[in-house]
Design a protein around this motif. Structure first.
Motif, mmCIF file in Angstrom:
data_model
loop_
_atom_site.group_PDB
_atom_site.id
_atom_site.type_symbol
_atom_site.label_atom_id
_atom_site.label_comp_id
_atom_site.label_asym_id
_atom_site.label_seq_id
_atom_site.Cartn_x
_atom_site.Cartn_y
_atom_site.Cartn_z
ATOM 1 N N GLY A 105 -1.105 9.632 17.731
ATOM 2 C CA GLY A 105 0.197 8.881 18.831
ATOM 3 C C GLY A 105 1.003 8.386 18.318
ATOM 4 O O GLY A 105 2.328 7.996 18.758
ATOM 5 N N GLU A 106 1.540 8.929 16.850
ATOM 6 C CA GLU A 106 2.626 8.967 15.858
ATOM 7 C C GLU A 106 4.094 9.856 16.296
ATOM 8 O O GLU A 106 3.994 10.446 15.002
ATOM 9 C CB GLU A 106 2.463 8.208 14.490
ATOM 10 N N ASN A 107 5.223 9.202 16.704
ATOM 11 C CA ASN A 107 6.465 10.406 16.933
ATOM 12 C C ASN A 107 7.588 9.625 16.713
ATOM 13 O O ASN A 107 8.333 9.758 17.393
ATOM 14 C CB ASN A 107 5.835 11.507 17.728
ATOM 15 N N ASN A 108 7.802 8.678 16.031
ATOM 16 C CA ASN A 108 8.799 8.133 15.557
ATOM 17 C C ASN A 108 9.553 8.131 14.716
ATOM 18 O O ASN A 108 9.935 7.512 14.032
ATOM 19 C CB ASN A 108 8.336 6.679 15.736
ATOM 20 N N GLY A 109 9.534 9.556 13.604
ATOM 21 C CA GLY A 109 9.875 10.011 12.715
ATOM 22 C C GLY A 109 9.579 9.164 11.277
ATOM 23 O O GLY A 109 10.381 8.982 10.654
ATOM 24 N N ARG A 110 8.998 8.221 11.362
ATOM 25 C CA ARG A 110 7.991 7.990 10.134
ATOM 26 C C ARG A 110 7.711 8.932 9.265
ATOM 27 O O ARG A 110 6.436 9.780 9.392
ATOM 28 C CB ARG A 110 7.642 6.639 10.300
ATOM 29 N N THR A 111 7.318 8.443 7.684
ATOM 30 C CA THR A 111 6.359 9.615 7.223
ATOM 31 C C THR A 111 4.940 9.095 7.543
ATOM 32 O O THR A 111 4.587 8.308 7.379
ATOM 33 C CB THR A 111 7.094 9.377 5.811
ATOM 34 N N LYS A 112 3.935 10.106 7.557
ATOM 35 C CA LYS A 112 2.656 10.278 8.035
ATOM 36 C C LYS A 112 2.526 9.894 7.216
ATOM 37 O O LYS A 112 2.591 10.946 6.426
ATOM 38 C CB LYS A 112 2.280 10.871 9.205
ATOM 39 N N ILE A 113 1.752 9.139 6.553
ATOM 40 C CA ILE A 113 0.108 9.026 5.880
ATOM 41 C C ILE A 113 -1.326 9.321 6.122
ATOM 42 O O ILE A 113 -1.894 8.494 6.655
ATOM 43 C CB ILE A 113 0.255 8.226 4.449
ATOM 44 N N TRP A 114 -2.549 10.598 5.972
ATOM 45 C CA TRP A 114 -2.914 9.885 6.710
ATOM 46 C C TRP A 114 -3.677 10.384 5.853
ATOM 47 O O TRP A 114 -4.595 10.388 5.006
ATOM 48 C CB TRP A 114 -3.516 11.627 7.430
ATOM 49 N N ILE A 115 -5.207 8.860 5.995
ATOM 50 C CA ILE A 115 -5.598 8.358 5.153
ATOM 51 C C ILE A 115 -7.036 7.540 6.352
ATOM 52 O O ILE A 115 -6.815 6.963 7.175
ATOM 53 C CB ILE A 115 -5.413 6.914 4.463
ATOM 54 N N GLU A 116 -8.288 8.422 5.599
ATOM 55 C CA GLU A 116 -9.363 7.339 6.778
ATOM 56 C C GLU A 116 -10.097 6.303 5.816
ATOM 57 O O GLU A 116 -10.351 6.789 4.728
ATOM 58 C CB GLU A 116 -10.189 8.975 6.827
ATOM 59 N N ALA A 117 -10.543 6.112 7.064
ATOM 60 C CA ALA A 117 -11.042 4.836 6.036
ATOM 61 C C ALA A 117 -12.667 5.226 4.959
ATOM 62 O O ALA A 117 -13.295 6.000 5.960
ATOM 63 C CB ALA A 117 -11.584 3.720 6.994
ATOM 64 N N SER A 118 -12.851 5.273 4.191
ATOM 65 C CA SER A 118 -13.994 4.587 3.703
ATOM 66 C C SER A 118 -14.215 3.590 2.782
ATOM 67 O O SER A 118 -13.644 2.865 2.394
ATOM 68 C CB SER A 118 -13.541 6.364 2.708
ATOM 69 N N GLU A 119 -14.907 4.990 1.318
ATOM 70 C CA GLU A 119 -15.451 4.240 0.368
ATOM 71 C C GLU A 119 -13.960 3.512 -0.888
ATOM 72 O O GLU A 119 -14.512 2.266 -1.403
ATOM 73 C CB GLU A 119 -16.661 4.519 -0.581
ATOM 74 N N ALA A 120 -13.185 4.148 -0.328
ATOM 75 C CA ALA A 120 -12.324 3.770 -1.171
ATOM 76 C C ALA A 120 -11.499 2.885 -0.741
ATOM 77 O O ALA A 120 -10.968 3.029 0.581
ATOM 78 C CB ALA A 120 -11.245 5.365 -1.858
ATOM 79 N N PHE A 121 -10.794 1.876 -1.288
ATOM 80 C CA PHE A 121 -9.652 1.103 -1.380
ATOM 81 C C PHE A 121 -8.648 1.200 -0.799
ATOM 82 O O PHE A 121 -7.714 2.447 -1.213
ATOM 83 C CB PHE A 121 -9.747 -0.271 -1.998
ATOM 84 N N GLY A 122 -7.518 0.953 0.034
ATOM 85 C CA GLY A 122 -6.505 1.367 0.551
ATOM 86 C C GLY A 122 -6.522 2.533 1.692
ATOM 87 O O GLY A 122 -6.200 3.235 2.288
#
Length: 281
Positions: A105-122
Protein backbone atom coordinates in the motif's frame (compact mmCIF):
# COMPACT_ATOMS: atom_id res chain seq x y z
CA UNK A 1 8.57 -17.16 28.02
CA UNK A 2 6.88 -14.83 30.52
CA UNK A 3 5.65 -11.29 29.97
CA UNK A 4 5.66 -8.81 32.86
CA UNK A 5 3.73 -5.57 32.40
CA UNK A 6 2.92 -2.52 34.50
CA UNK A 7 1.36 0.90 34.05
CA UNK A 8 2.72 4.05 35.65
CA UNK A 9 4.05 7.53 35.14
CA UNK A 10 6.88 8.17 32.72
CA UNK A 11 9.26 8.74 35.64
CA UNK A 12 8.37 5.41 37.25
CA UNK A 13 8.49 3.43 34.01
CA UNK A 14 11.77 4.94 32.88
CA UNK A 15 13.36 4.30 36.29
CA UNK A 16 12.38 0.63 36.07
CA UNK A 17 13.66 0.25 32.49
CA UNK A 18 16.94 1.99 33.30
CA UNK A 19 17.53 -0.18 36.37
CA UNK A 20 16.92 -3.37 34.38
CA UNK A 21 19.40 -2.18 31.77
CA UNK A 22 22.05 -1.47 34.40
CA UNK A 23 22.10 -5.13 35.45
CA UNK A 24 24.62 -7.20 33.51
CA UNK A 25 23.54 -9.86 32.87
CA UNK A 26 19.92 -8.73 33.00
CA UNK A 27 17.19 -11.25 33.83
CA UNK A 28 15.17 -9.78 30.93
CA UNK A 29 15.53 -10.89 27.33
CA UNK A 30 13.82 -7.71 26.15
CA UNK A 31 12.47 -4.54 27.75
CA UNK A 32 10.34 -1.90 26.05
CA UNK A 33 8.20 0.97 27.25
CA UNK A 34 5.83 3.38 25.56
CA UNK A 35 3.03 5.87 26.19
CA UNK A 36 -0.28 4.02 26.20
CA UNK A 37 -2.41 7.14 26.64
CA UNK A 38 -1.68 10.73 27.69
CA UNK A 39 0.27 10.66 30.94
CA UNK A 40 0.11 6.87 31.32
CA UNK A 41 3.03 4.65 30.29
CA UNK A 42 3.43 0.88 29.99
CA UNK A 43 6.53 -1.25 30.47
CA UNK A 44 6.81 -4.73 28.94
CA UNK A 45 9.49 -7.13 30.19
CA UNK A 46 10.07 -10.51 28.56
CA UNK A 47 11.86 -13.11 30.70
CA UNK A 48 12.60 -16.79 29.94
CA UNK A 49 11.92 -18.37 33.37
CA UNK A 50 10.03 -17.86 36.62
CA UNK A 51 13.33 -17.31 38.41
CA UNK A 52 14.17 -14.51 35.97
CA UNK A 53 10.69 -13.08 36.52
CA UNK A 54 11.32 -12.97 40.27
CA UNK A 55 14.65 -11.23 39.69
CA UNK A 56 13.07 -8.69 37.35
CA UNK A 57 10.28 -8.01 39.85
CA UNK A 58 12.85 -7.38 42.58
CA UNK A 59 14.80 -4.96 40.38
CA UNK A 60 11.66 -3.07 39.34
CA UNK A 61 10.43 -3.02 42.94
CA UNK A 62 13.65 -1.38 44.09
CA UNK A 63 13.63 1.21 41.28
CA UNK A 64 9.92 2.04 41.25
CA UNK A 65 8.01 0.48 44.17
CA UNK A 66 4.77 2.12 42.97
CA UNK A 67 4.63 -0.16 39.92
CA UNK A 68 2.59 -3.36 40.14
CA UNK A 69 3.79 -5.96 37.65
CA UNK A 70 1.34 -8.39 36.09
CA UNK A 71 2.62 -11.69 34.73
CA UNK A 72 1.40 -13.97 31.95
CA UNK A 73 2.82 -16.79 29.87
CA UNK A 74 3.66 -16.24 26.23
CA UNK A 75 3.89 -19.35 24.07
CA UNK A 76 6.82 -19.60 21.65
CA UNK A 77 4.41 -19.74 18.72
CA UNK A 78 2.67 -16.61 19.96
CA UNK A 79 6.04 -14.81 20.20
CA UNK A 80 6.63 -15.31 16.49
CA UNK A 81 3.05 -14.45 15.63
CA UNK A 82 3.25 -11.17 17.53
CA UNK A 83 6.26 -10.23 15.42
CA UNK A 84 4.73 -11.20 12.10
CA UNK A 85 1.13 -10.05 12.36
CA UNK A 86 -0.01 -6.54 11.71
CA UNK A 87 3.24 -4.61 11.90
CA UNK A 88 2.60 -1.26 10.23
CA UNK A 89 4.99 0.38 7.80
CA UNK A 90 7.64 2.56 9.45
CA UNK A 91 8.52 5.83 7.75
CA UNK A 92 11.86 7.48 8.43
CA UNK A 93 12.71 10.37 6.14
CA UNK A 94 12.87 9.09 2.57
CA UNK A 95 12.66 5.47 3.71
CA UNK A 96 9.72 3.22 4.44
CA UNK A 97 10.38 -0.15 6.11
CA UNK A 98 7.78 -2.90 6.20
CA UNK A 99 6.90 -6.49 5.47
CA UNK A 100 5.30 -7.41 2.18
CA UNK A 101 1.81 -7.06 3.70
CA UNK A 102 2.31 -3.34 4.40
CA UNK A 103 4.60 -2.34 1.52
CA UNK A 104 1.93 -3.08 -1.08
CA UNK A 105 0.00 0.00 0.00
CA UNK A 106 3.02 2.32 -0.07
CA UNK A 107 3.05 4.43 -3.22
CA UNK A 108 4.36 7.74 -1.92
CA UNK A 109 7.77 7.93 -3.59
CA UNK A 110 9.73 6.76 -0.56
CA UNK A 111 12.53 4.20 -0.88
CA UNK A 112 10.95 0.87 0.05
CA UNK A 113 12.85 -1.57 2.27
CA UNK A 114 11.29 -5.00 2.52
CA UNK A 115 12.00 -6.52 5.95
CA UNK A 116 9.85 -9.26 7.42
CA UNK A 117 9.85 -9.56 11.20
CA UNK A 118 12.10 -12.46 12.21
CA UNK A 119 14.74 -13.56 14.70
CA UNK A 120 17.08 -10.83 13.46
CA UNK A 121 16.77 -7.42 15.10
CA UNK A 122 15.78 -4.50 12.91
CA UNK A 123 12.31 -3.99 11.42
CA UNK A 124 12.41 -0.21 11.81
CA UNK A 125 9.88 -0.23 14.63
CA UNK A 126 12.49 0.12 17.36
CA UNK A 127 13.56 3.67 18.24
CA UNK A 128 17.22 2.89 17.60
CA UNK A 129 16.68 1.60 14.04
CA UNK A 130 14.42 4.56 13.28
CA UNK A 131 17.05 6.95 14.68
CA UNK A 132 19.77 5.43 12.48
CA UNK A 133 17.60 5.76 9.38
CA UNK A 134 16.87 9.40 10.22
CA UNK A 135 20.60 9.98 10.73
CA UNK A 136 21.30 8.44 7.33
CA UNK A 137 18.65 10.69 5.82
CA UNK A 138 20.39 13.71 7.35
CA UNK A 139 23.78 12.69 5.93
CA UNK A 140 22.37 12.01 2.47
CA UNK A 141 20.92 15.52 2.31
CA UNK A 142 24.46 16.87 2.50
CA UNK A 143 26.60 14.47 0.51
CA UNK A 144 26.80 11.22 -1.39
CA UNK A 145 27.83 8.11 0.55
CA UNK A 146 29.85 5.58 -1.43
CA UNK A 147 30.95 3.06 1.20
CA UNK A 148 29.13 1.90 4.34
CA UNK A 149 30.00 -0.41 7.23
CA UNK A 150 27.17 -1.77 9.39
CA UNK A 151 28.45 -3.35 12.63
CA UNK A 152 25.91 -5.57 14.40
CA UNK A 153 23.75 -5.52 11.29
CA UNK A 154 20.86 -7.66 12.54
CA UNK A 155 18.32 -7.84 9.73
CA UNK A 156 20.62 -5.71 7.55
CA UNK A 157 18.06 -2.92 7.29
CA UNK A 158 20.60 -0.09 7.64
CA UNK A 159 23.06 -1.54 5.13
CA UNK A 160 20.17 -2.21 2.75
CA UNK A 161 18.95 1.39 3.07
CA UNK A 162 22.39 2.70 2.12
CA UNK A 163 22.83 0.16 -0.69
CA UNK A 164 19.41 1.09 -2.12
CA UNK A 165 20.80 4.57 -2.69
CA UNK A 166 23.95 3.38 -4.42
CA UNK A 167 26.48 2.73 -1.64
CA UNK A 168 28.69 -0.36 -1.39
CA UNK A 169 27.83 -1.86 1.99
CA UNK A 170 29.57 -4.32 4.30
CA UNK A 171 27.30 -5.78 7.00
CA UNK A 172 28.89 -7.59 9.95
CA UNK A 173 26.75 -9.69 12.29
CA UNK A 174 28.21 -11.96 14.96
CA UNK A 175 25.07 -14.13 15.12
CA UNK A 176 25.18 -16.57 12.20
CA UNK A 177 21.40 -17.00 12.00
CA UNK A 178 20.86 -13.24 11.87
CA UNK A 179 23.59 -12.93 9.21
CA UNK A 180 21.77 -15.52 7.09
CA UNK A 181 18.56 -13.51 7.43
CA UNK A 182 20.40 -10.32 6.45
CA UNK A 183 21.66 -12.07 3.32
CA UNK A 184 18.11 -13.12 2.43
CA UNK A 185 16.90 -9.56 2.99
CA UNK A 186 19.66 -8.21 0.74
CA UNK A 187 18.50 -10.51 -2.07
CA UNK A 188 14.83 -9.67 -1.54
CA UNK A 189 15.66 -5.97 -1.75
CA UNK A 190 17.77 -6.52 -4.89
CA UNK A 191 20.96 -5.10 -3.36
CA UNK A 192 22.94 -8.33 -2.88
CA UNK A 193 25.49 -7.21 -5.51
CA UNK A 194 26.26 -4.07 -3.49
CA UNK A 195 25.98 -5.57 0.00
CA UNK A 196 28.31 -8.13 1.52
CA UNK A 197 27.28 -9.90 4.73
CA UNK A 198 29.94 -11.30 7.08
CA UNK A 199 29.02 -13.73 9.87
CA UNK A 200 31.40 -13.31 12.83
CA UNK A 201 33.29 -10.38 14.32
CA UNK A 202 34.62 -9.34 10.91
CA UNK A 203 37.80 -7.77 12.30
CA UNK A 204 40.04 -9.01 9.48
CA UNK A 205 37.63 -7.68 6.86
CA UNK A 206 37.82 -4.09 8.08
CA UNK A 207 41.47 -3.93 9.14
CA UNK A 208 43.16 -1.09 7.29
CA UNK A 209 39.93 -0.04 5.53
CA UNK A 210 37.94 3.16 5.85
CA UNK A 211 34.30 3.91 5.09
CA UNK A 212 32.34 7.07 4.31
CA UNK A 213 29.74 6.05 6.88
CA UNK A 214 29.78 3.54 9.74
CA UNK A 215 26.73 2.28 11.64
CA UNK A 216 26.97 0.57 15.04
CA UNK A 217 23.50 -0.06 16.43
CA UNK A 218 24.35 -2.40 19.29
CA UNK A 219 24.50 -1.72 23.07
CA UNK A 220 26.24 0.78 25.33
CA UNK A 221 29.03 -1.45 26.64
CA UNK A 222 30.06 -2.84 23.23
CA UNK A 223 29.94 0.67 21.78
CA UNK A 224 32.41 1.91 24.39
CA UNK A 225 34.60 -1.18 24.06
CA UNK A 226 34.67 -0.90 20.25
CA UNK A 227 35.60 2.80 20.15
CA UNK A 228 39.32 2.09 19.46
CA UNK A 229 38.33 -0.11 16.51
CA UNK A 230 35.44 1.90 15.08
CA UNK A 231 36.99 5.36 14.96
CA UNK A 232 39.93 4.33 12.71
CA UNK A 233 37.61 2.81 10.08
CA UNK A 234 35.73 6.09 9.59
CA UNK A 235 37.24 7.99 6.66
CA UNK A 236 38.34 11.60 7.28
CA UNK A 237 35.24 13.75 6.96
CA UNK A 238 33.11 10.62 7.32
CA UNK A 239 30.18 9.90 9.61
CA UNK A 240 29.77 7.49 12.51
CA UNK A 241 26.21 6.70 13.62
CA UNK A 242 25.89 5.04 17.03
CA UNK A 243 22.70 3.70 18.59
CA UNK A 244 21.30 0.93 20.74
CA UNK A 245 21.64 3.04 23.88
CA UNK A 246 19.21 4.62 26.29
CA UNK A 247 19.17 8.39 26.69
CA UNK A 248 20.66 7.96 30.15
CA UNK A 249 23.60 6.04 28.68
CA UNK A 250 24.45 8.62 26.02
CA UNK A 251 26.88 10.67 28.17
CA UNK A 252 29.22 7.71 28.69
CA UNK A 253 29.25 6.89 24.98
CA UNK A 254 29.76 10.56 24.07
CA UNK A 255 32.78 10.70 26.34
CA UNK A 256 34.34 7.56 24.81
CA UNK A 257 34.17 8.94 21.26
CA UNK A 258 34.82 12.63 21.96
CA UNK A 259 38.08 11.56 23.64
CA UNK A 260 39.11 10.03 20.32
CA UNK A 261 38.68 13.23 18.35
CA UNK A 262 35.19 12.65 16.97
CA UNK A 263 32.86 15.64 16.67
CA UNK A 264 29.27 15.16 17.80
CA UNK A 265 27.02 16.67 15.13
CA UNK A 266 23.57 15.54 16.17
CA UNK A 267 21.58 13.62 18.77
CA UNK A 268 18.33 11.98 17.69
CA UNK A 269 16.04 10.95 20.58
CA UNK A 270 13.15 8.50 20.16
CA UNK A 271 11.17 7.44 23.21
CA UNK A 272 13.75 6.09 25.71
CA UNK A 273 16.47 5.74 23.06
CA UNK A 274 19.20 7.95 21.64
CA UNK A 275 21.12 7.93 18.36
CA UNK A 276 24.41 9.82 18.14
CA UNK A 277 25.78 11.19 14.87
CA UNK A 278 29.52 11.90 14.73
CA UNK A 279 31.83 13.42 12.15
CA UNK A 280 35.51 12.62 11.84
CA UNK A 281 37.62 15.72 11.18
Amino acid sequence: MLLLTALGTQTQIRAAADELDRHDPSPADAVSWFEEKPGKFRIEIYVPTKQDAASAEAIVGAAAPELHLKQKKVKAADWVAMSLEGLPAVRAGRFVVAGAHALMGENNGRTKIWIEASEAFGTGHHGTTWGCLMALESVLRERRVNSVLDVGAGSGVLAIAAAKLGAEALAIEIDHRAAAIAQINARQNKVAQRMRVIAGDGARYIAGKQFDLVFANILMRPLIKLAPRLVPVVAPGGTLILSGLLRTQAPLVREAYANRGMILEKQIPKEAWMTLVWRKP
